[in-house]
Design a protein around this motif. Sequence first.
Motif, short mmCIF file in Angstrom:
data_model
loop_
_atom_site.label_atom_id
_atom_site.label_comp_id
_atom_site.label_asym_id
_atom_site.label_seq_id
_atom_site.Cartn_x
_atom_site.Cartn_y
_atom_site.Cartn_z
N PRO A 276 -24.62 -20.58 -89.77
CA PRO A 276 -23.91 -19.30 -89.69
C PRO A 276 -23.37 -18.85 -91.05
N THR A 277 -22.91 -19.79 -91.87
CA THR A 277 -22.39 -19.44 -93.20
C THR A 277 -23.48 -18.87 -94.08
N GLN A 278 -24.64 -19.50 -94.10
CA GLN A 278 -25.76 -19.01 -94.91
C GLN A 278 -26.22 -17.63 -94.43
N ILE A 279 -26.30 -17.45 -93.13
CA ILE A 279 -26.77 -16.17 -92.57
C ILE A 279 -25.81 -15.05 -92.95
N ARG A 280 -24.51 -15.31 -92.80
CA ARG A 280 -23.51 -14.29 -93.15
C ARG A 280 -23.53 -13.99 -94.64
N TYR A 281 -23.68 -15.01 -95.44
CA TYR A 281 -23.69 -14.86 -96.90
C TYR A 281 -24.90 -14.04 -97.33
N GLN A 282 -26.06 -14.34 -96.78
CA GLN A 282 -27.29 -13.62 -97.17
C GLN A 282 -27.21 -12.14 -96.79
#
Length: 404
Positions: A276-282
């Motif tokens: 979820p962190t990577q998805i939100r960041y991207q």
Amino acid sequence: MSREGSTSPDVTTETSVGSSPPDTSALTTTATPARQSLSRRGHFKSRLGCYSCKRRRVKCDESRPECSPCRRLGLHCVYPVVDSVTTVALSRNPSIIQLKDLRFLHQFLTAGFPTLPLQGEKVWWECAAMSHKSEALAHAILGLGASHLSQNCNVDYTAQALQHRVAAIKLVNNQFANPPARSEERDALFGAVMCLMAQSALMADSMVDYLTMSRGGNLVVHNISLDLSKSIFYGFTRAGHYELLERQALEEPKTYELADAFRTSAASLEPLCTSPTQIRYQKLLVSCLDGLKVSSYEAWRKFVPLFVMPAALANEEFAVFTRPDNYISHILVIHTFLLDYLLGSYCLRQATAPKCQGRKFVIISWTRNLAERLPPEYKEHIKWPLEFCDILSEQKDSRYLLCP
């Protein structure tokens, strides 16, 4: 925006930090026997004098490498060995290391202070004036000045920069364990962490350290009850930053060739993002580039939450996000650091570009170092960042938005 090449403040520096007060009893007028030796007149007590002067019980002026009394009498001048480098750096009497520290302070005041908040040189001059009451802040300022000199001038003070940095980090950690009560002390702690963060951006292989220091600043604000709205660091608040942003954002016709290529690279990372962190960041990364088509202000406004996102992650999330083998997260972060320079060229006037480009070349080195250690399956996703680094290397333009 304040930059690395800002002009020097017109301030008077007090040089009595750490000096011992005179022995006033020795200055009191009393009846003195006629035969009293002139060498026994009252004087400042010498704690670090040479062995010869101590043995003769006379005042040592602690000149290096040979004090004046020994030089005059032809004596062998030997000083006691000081146990700590930090003790030497902050000793009570002038020394070679102290003179270097003055150079580090001068560099900080004239060019090396953090570039946040925007147009914030006066904030950092005021912060420097607080350092005589905060050892952590003093070490952090001197360490940043030493690193800035090493990166931007033909000198090498990396050893001194590291000494001050280690001392500052130790003192900051102590204050996290025992939070300061007074608002001025909390300001000094926040300033120390910001200086350590800015110093990380001038050190090779310290990208994760930079993110860690950004969390330290977040910790000071939220866990030690620092009210930035009533602090000298008002420019770090969302409202304060946007007020300055509105005055700074450059709205002129743009060509989007570089921005479009950057967006393509950022968008290609979407299938690789699993947490979820990577998805939100991207998604935030791509939205910044989409915002640029609306206005410079919109792109800049969207860049702020992207930039501060790692600092606000929970401890476990942050540990996973910055893990050495979390290659996708590292590629995302490198895109962000480089996007800072892309948006700087679109959003800021050329006159705001820093004269010193050392930080830019550190970011370029972070990118190239990451490219070298990526497994083969990820090499494709570092190609555009490497191409953009080549463009940055050839340009004298070093404008960027947010990194201290």
